[in-house]
Scaffold this motif. Structure first.
Motif, PDB file in Angstrom:
ATOM      1  N   PRO A 109       0.819  -1.224   0.000  1.00 34.60           N
ATOM      2  CA  PRO A 109       0.000   0.000   0.000  1.00 34.60           C
ATOM      3  C   PRO A 109       0.850   1.272   0.000  1.00 34.60           C
ATOM      4  O   PRO A 109       0.582   2.212  -0.755  1.00 34.60           O
ATOM      5  CB  PRO A 109      -0.829  -0.135   1.282  1.00 34.60           C
ATOM      6  N   ALA A 110       1.886   1.302   0.850  1.00 34.80           N
ATOM      7  CA  ALA A 110       2.761   2.477   0.886  1.00 34.80           C
ATOM      8  C   ALA A 110       3.616   2.550  -0.367  1.00 34.80           C
ATOM      9  O   ALA A 110       3.881   3.645  -0.890  1.00 34.80           O
ATOM     10  CB  ALA A 110       3.650   2.432   2.132  1.00 34.80           C
ATOM     11  N   LEU A 111       4.050   1.396  -0.869  1.00 30.54           N
ATOM     12  CA  LEU A 111       4.894   1.372  -2.064  1.00 30.54           C
ATOM     13  C   LEU A 111       4.112   1.864  -3.284  1.00 30.54           C
ATOM     14  O   LEU A 111       4.669   2.564  -4.144  1.00 30.54           O
ATOM     15  CB  LEU A 111       5.412  -0.044  -2.298  1.00 30.54           C
ATOM     16  N   ASP A 112       2.838   1.519  -3.354  1.00 28.97           N
ATOM     17  CA  ASP A 112       1.993   2.006  -4.449  1.00 28.97           C
ATOM     18  C   ASP A 112       1.937   3.535  -4.450  1.00 28.97           C
ATOM     19  O   ASP A 112       2.060   4.174  -5.501  1.00 28.97           O
ATOM     20  CB  ASP A 112       0.569   1.448  -4.322  1.00 28.97           C
ATOM     21  N   GLN A 113       1.734   4.104  -3.268  1.00 26.32           N
ATOM     22  CA  GLN A 113       1.657   5.561  -3.155  1.00 26.32           C
ATOM     23  C   GLN A 113       2.986   6.211  -3.501  1.00 26.32           C
ATOM     24  O   GLN A 113       3.037   7.218  -4.211  1.00 26.32           O
ATOM     25  CB  GLN A 113       1.232   5.951  -1.736  1.00 26.32           C
ATOM     26  N   PHE A 114       4.064   5.639  -2.999  1.00 25.28           N
ATOM     27  CA  PHE A 114       5.402   6.188  -3.258  1.00 25.28           C
ATOM     28  C   PHE A 114       5.713   6.140  -4.752  1.00 25.28           C
ATOM     29  O   PHE A 114       6.243   7.111  -5.313  1.00 25.28           O
ATOM     30  CB  PHE A 114       6.443   5.387  -2.471  1.00 25.28           C
ATOM     31  N   HIS A 115       5.384   5.039  -5.396  1.00 26.38           N
ATOM     32  CA  HIS A 115       5.654   4.887  -6.828  1.00 26.38           C
ATOM     33  C   HIS A 115       4.831   5.874  -7.650  1.00 26.38           C
ATOM     34  O   HIS A 115       5.309   6.424  -8.648  1.00 26.38           O
ATOM     35  CB  HIS A 115       5.350   3.456  -7.254  1.00 26.38           C
ATOM     36  N   ALA A 116       3.599   6.105  -7.234  1.00 24.95           N
ATOM     37  CA  ALA A 116       2.751   7.064  -7.941  1.00 24.95           C
ATOM     38  C   ALA A 116       3.263   8.492  -7.774  1.00 24.95           C
ATOM     39  O   ALA A 116       3.215   9.292  -8.716  1.00 24.95           O
ATOM     40  CB  ALA A 116       1.310   6.967  -7.439  1.00 24.95           C
ATOM     41  N   ASP A 117       3.753   8.806  -6.579  1.00 22.11           N
ATOM     42  CA  ASP A 117       4.245  10.163  -6.300  1.00 22.11           C
ATOM     43  C   ASP A 117       5.624  10.420  -6.900  1.00 22.11           C
ATOM     44  O   ASP A 117       5.939  11.560  -7.255  1.00 22.11           O
ATOM     45  CB  ASP A 117       4.310  10.407  -4.790  1.00 22.11           C
ATOM     46  N   HIS A 118       6.446   9.367  -7.002  1.00 26.06           N
ATOM     47  CA  HIS A 118       7.833   9.542  -7.441  1.00 26.06           C
ATOM     48  C   HIS A 118       8.184   8.484  -8.496  1.00 26.06           C
ATOM     49  O   HIS A 118       8.992   7.586  -8.239  1.00 26.06           O
ATOM     50  CB  HIS A 118       8.785   9.449  -6.246  1.00 26.06           C
ATOM     51  N   PRO A 119       7.593   8.566  -9.688  1.00 24.61           N
ATOM     52  CA  PRO A 119       7.822   7.544 -10.707  1.00 24.61           C
ATOM     53  C   PRO A 119       9.259   7.479 -11.198  1.00 24.61           C
ATOM     54  O   PRO A 119       9.662   6.472 -11.790  1.00 24.61           O
ATOM     55  CB  PRO A 119       6.867   7.960 -11.842  1.00 24.61           C
ATOM     56  N   GLY A 120      10.049   8.532 -10.954  1.00 23.06           N
ATOM     57  CA  GLY A 120      11.438   8.526 -11.402  1.00 23.06           C
ATOM     58  C   GLY A 120      12.356   7.709 -10.518  1.00 23.06           C
ATOM     59  O   GLY A 120      13.505   7.426 -10.900  1.00 23.06           O
ATOM     60  N   VAL A 121      11.892   7.341  -9.337  1.00 20.60           N
ATOM     61  CA  VAL A 121      12.700   6.530  -8.416  1.00 20.60           C
ATOM     62  C   VAL A 121      12.546   5.054  -8.777  1.00 20.60           C
ATOM     63  O   VAL A 121      11.431   4.536  -8.874  1.00 20.60           O
ATOM     64  CB  VAL A 121      12.275   6.756  -6.957  1.00 20.60           C
ATOM     65  N   ARG A 122      13.670   4.403  -8.974  1.00 17.57           N
ATOM     66  CA  ARG A 122      13.645   2.969  -9.303  1.00 17.57           C
ATOM     67  C   ARG A 122      13.507   2.153  -8.023  1.00 17.57           C
ATOM     68  O   ARG A 122      14.273   2.344  -7.073  1.00 17.57           O
ATOM     69  CB  ARG A 122      14.929   2.586 -10.033  1.00 17.57           C
ATOM     70  N   ILE A 123      12.548   1.248  -8.000  1.00 23.74           N
ATOM     71  CA  ILE A 123      12.291   0.433  -6.814  1.00 23.74           C
ATOM     72  C   ILE A 123      12.965  -0.921  -6.978  1.00 23.74           C
ATOM     73  O   ILE A 123      12.702  -1.645  -7.936  1.00 23.74           O
ATOM     74  CB  ILE A 123      10.778   0.266  -6.582  1.00 23.74           C
ATOM     75  N   ARG A 124      13.835  -1.243  -6.044  1.00 22.32           N
ATOM     76  CA  ARG A 124      14.496  -2.552  -6.012  1.00 22.32           C
ATOM     77  C   ARG A 124      14.013  -3.281  -4.757  1.00 22.32           C
ATOM     78  O   ARG A 124      14.335  -2.886  -3.646  1.00 22.32           O
ATOM     79  CB  ARG A 124      16.008  -2.393  -6.008  1.00 22.32           C
ATOM     80  N   LEU A 125      13.234  -4.332  -4.971  1.00 17.63           N
ATOM     81  CA  LEU A 125      12.570  -5.036  -3.882  1.00 17.63           C
ATOM     82  C   LEU A 125      13.067  -6.473  -3.812  1.00 17.63           C
ATOM     83  O   LEU A 125      13.041  -7.198  -4.808  1.00 17.63           O
ATOM     84  CB  LEU A 125      11.056  -5.000  -4.105  1.00 17.63           C
ATOM     85  N   PHE A 126      13.509  -6.874  -2.611  1.00 16.13           N
ATOM     86  CA  PHE A 126      14.002  -8.235  -2.386  1.00 16.13           C
ATOM     87  C   PHE A 126      13.055  -8.946  -1.431  1.00 16.13           C
ATOM     88  O   PHE A 126      12.716  -8.425  -0.362  1.00 16.13           O
ATOM     89  CB  PHE A 126      15.408  -8.203  -1.800  1.00 16.13           C
ATOM     90  N   GLN A 127      12.638 -10.153  -1.802  1.00 16.02           N
ATOM     91  CA  GLN A 127      11.802 -10.976  -0.936  1.00 16.02           C
ATOM     92  C   GLN A 127      12.653 -12.057  -0.287  1.00 16.02           C
ATOM     93  O   GLN A 127      13.402 -12.769  -0.961  1.00 16.02           O
ATOM     94  CB  GLN A 127      10.675 -11.623  -1.733  1.00 16.02           C
ATOM     95  N   GLY A 128      12.538 -12.178   1.024  1.00 11.28           N
ATOM     96  CA  GLY A 128      13.303 -13.204   1.720  1.00 11.28           C
ATOM     97  C   GLY A 128      12.909 -13.299   3.175  1.00 11.28           C
ATOM     98  O   GLY A 128      12.052 -12.555   3.663  1.00 11.28           O
ATOM     99  N   ARG A 129      13.533 -14.228   3.872  1.00 19.92           N
ATOM    100  CA  ARG A 129      13.296 -14.386   5.304  1.00 19.92           C
ATOM    101  C   ARG A 129      14.051 -13.305   6.083  1.00 19.92           C
ATOM    102  O   ARG A 129      14.933 -12.648   5.547  1.00 19.92           O
ATOM    103  CB  ARG A 129      13.755 -15.773   5.751  1.00 19.92           C
ATOM    104  N   THR A 130      13.696 -13.179   7.352  1.00 22.91           N
ATOM    105  CA  THR A 130      14.334 -12.164   8.192  1.00 22.91           C
ATOM    106  C   THR A 130      15.845 -12.332   8.220  1.00 22.91           C
ATOM    107  O   THR A 130      16.595 -11.354   8.135  1.00 22.91           O
ATOM    108  CB  THR A 130      13.764 -12.227   9.622  1.00 22.91           C
ATOM    109  N   SER A 131      16.327 -13.566   8.299  1.00 19.69           N
ATOM    110  CA  SER A 131      17.773 -13.799   8.332  1.00 19.69           C
ATOM    111  C   SER A 131      18.435 -13.362   7.034  1.00 19.69           C
ATOM    112  O   SER A 131      19.539 -12.806   7.041  1.00 19.69           O
ATOM    113  CB  SER A 131      18.058 -15.288   8.582  1.00 19.69           C
ATOM    114  N   GLU A 132      17.766 -13.586   5.907  1.00 18.39           N
ATOM    115  CA  GLU A 132      18.311 -13.180   4.611  1.00 18.39           C
ATOM    116  C   GLU A 132      18.294 -11.664   4.459  1.00 18.39           C
ATOM    117  O   GLU A 132      19.227 -11.063   3.917  1.00 18.39           O
ATOM    118  CB  GLU A 132      17.510 -13.832   3.487  1.00 18.39           C
TER     119      GLU A 132
END
Length: 295
Positions: A109-132
């Protein structure tokens, strides 16, 4: 090392060919321009301009210097523009890591808003466990991590973000068991257990809770995907250990039913983790402010 502003005055004078015109463009006085050029010449030990009756003209040494000054100041100007674009969130990267369920239910939800407000910022998202995620933070591969607390790591600074409540949920096949309190012991027997894969912080928490009541977790089904745990519970394969807020829609729709353990399951906390010894990028700071307002 000469003052950078001296070189800027040198460049304007060379382009204008006149001290007065250069001073006007720089919004300073003509004597200031003349004095600065004399200082620059003294510092370099060469004459840069020939003073003429109607202005100035570069000497061979001045012409040689001009090429490098133009390139250098152009790079500095570009650097300043880049910094401004980062401050304005018009460019740059947001590097963040979280588990799949946290991404879907807390982060997006927050990422959607951030992306809409700042489309020039490239989002790099990593999915993993807490240890990773904590490992990637320490290695500088991401700037922000959303993790399950506690996380005893001296290299990371962690602040609570949101409290979450875990629960056991079942589908319609076991709905009658949700009508009355059920002990932890009754979870082992007629109800198959559906648990997250070993190594995840949620599985560790479930194991600890069961162990605290003298039980050893023996999952009938172990899955790394929250969505698959939910689907298996919905289809009647057993009781899934999930975060309640992540299945609120299914509970409301009557697709899932929450069991009521006589031994309450303690609440947990999701936190924001960052490197303790590094300055957080402007983009990351702004996103954390936005994320906190969504929770």
């Amino acid at each position: 090392m000469m003052n950078t502003e001296w070189y800027r005055i040198f460049l304007y004078t060379a382009k204008a060919g006149n001290l007065t015109k250069a001073a006007q463009e720089l919004h300073i006085t003509q004597p200031s321009v003349s004095y600065t050029l004399k200082q620059l010449e003294a510092g370099l030990g060469v004459k840069l301009f020939n003073r003429l009756s109607k202005g100035v003209r570069l000497t061979p040494e001045g012409a040689a210097l001009l090429e490098y000054v133009e390139q250098s100041l152009s790079l500095l100007d570009a650097g300043e523009r880049k910094i401004q674009s980062l401050k304005d969130l018009a460019s740059g990267e947001l590097r963040i890591g979280a588990s799949g369920p946290v991404i879907k239910h807390l982060l997006l939800p927050a990422l959607d808003q951030f992306h809409a407000d700042h489309p020039g910022v490239r989002i790099r998202l990593f999915q993993g466990r807490t240890s990773e995620i904590s490992s990637r933070l320490r290695e500088g591969q991401i700037d922000i991590g959303l993790i399950h607390l506690p996380l005893p790591d001296p290299d990371l600074e962690v602040k609570p973000l949101a409290a979450i409540q875990d629960s056991f949920v079942v589908g319609r096949a076991y709905r009658e068991l949700a009508a009355h309190p059920i002990s932890a012991g009754e979870l082992f027997g007629p109800i198959p257990l559906l648990l997250p894969s070993r190594g995840s912080s949620t599985r560790q928490f479930a194991d600890q809770w069961l162990s605290a009541h003298g039980l050893k977790a023996e999952a009938d089904i172990e899955l790394s995907s929250l969505d698959m745990l939910i689907e298996c519970a919905r289809r009647g394969y057993g009781a899934a250990f999930v975060t309640k807020s992540f299945v609120q829609q299914e509970l409301t729709n009557g697709d899932l039913f929450e069991l009521q353990p006589t031994e309450p399951i303690p609440a947990r906390t999701v936190g924001i983790a960052v490197r303790r010894d590094l300055s957080l990028p402007i983009i990351a700071r702004r996103f954390i402010e936005l994320l906190s307002s969504f929770v």
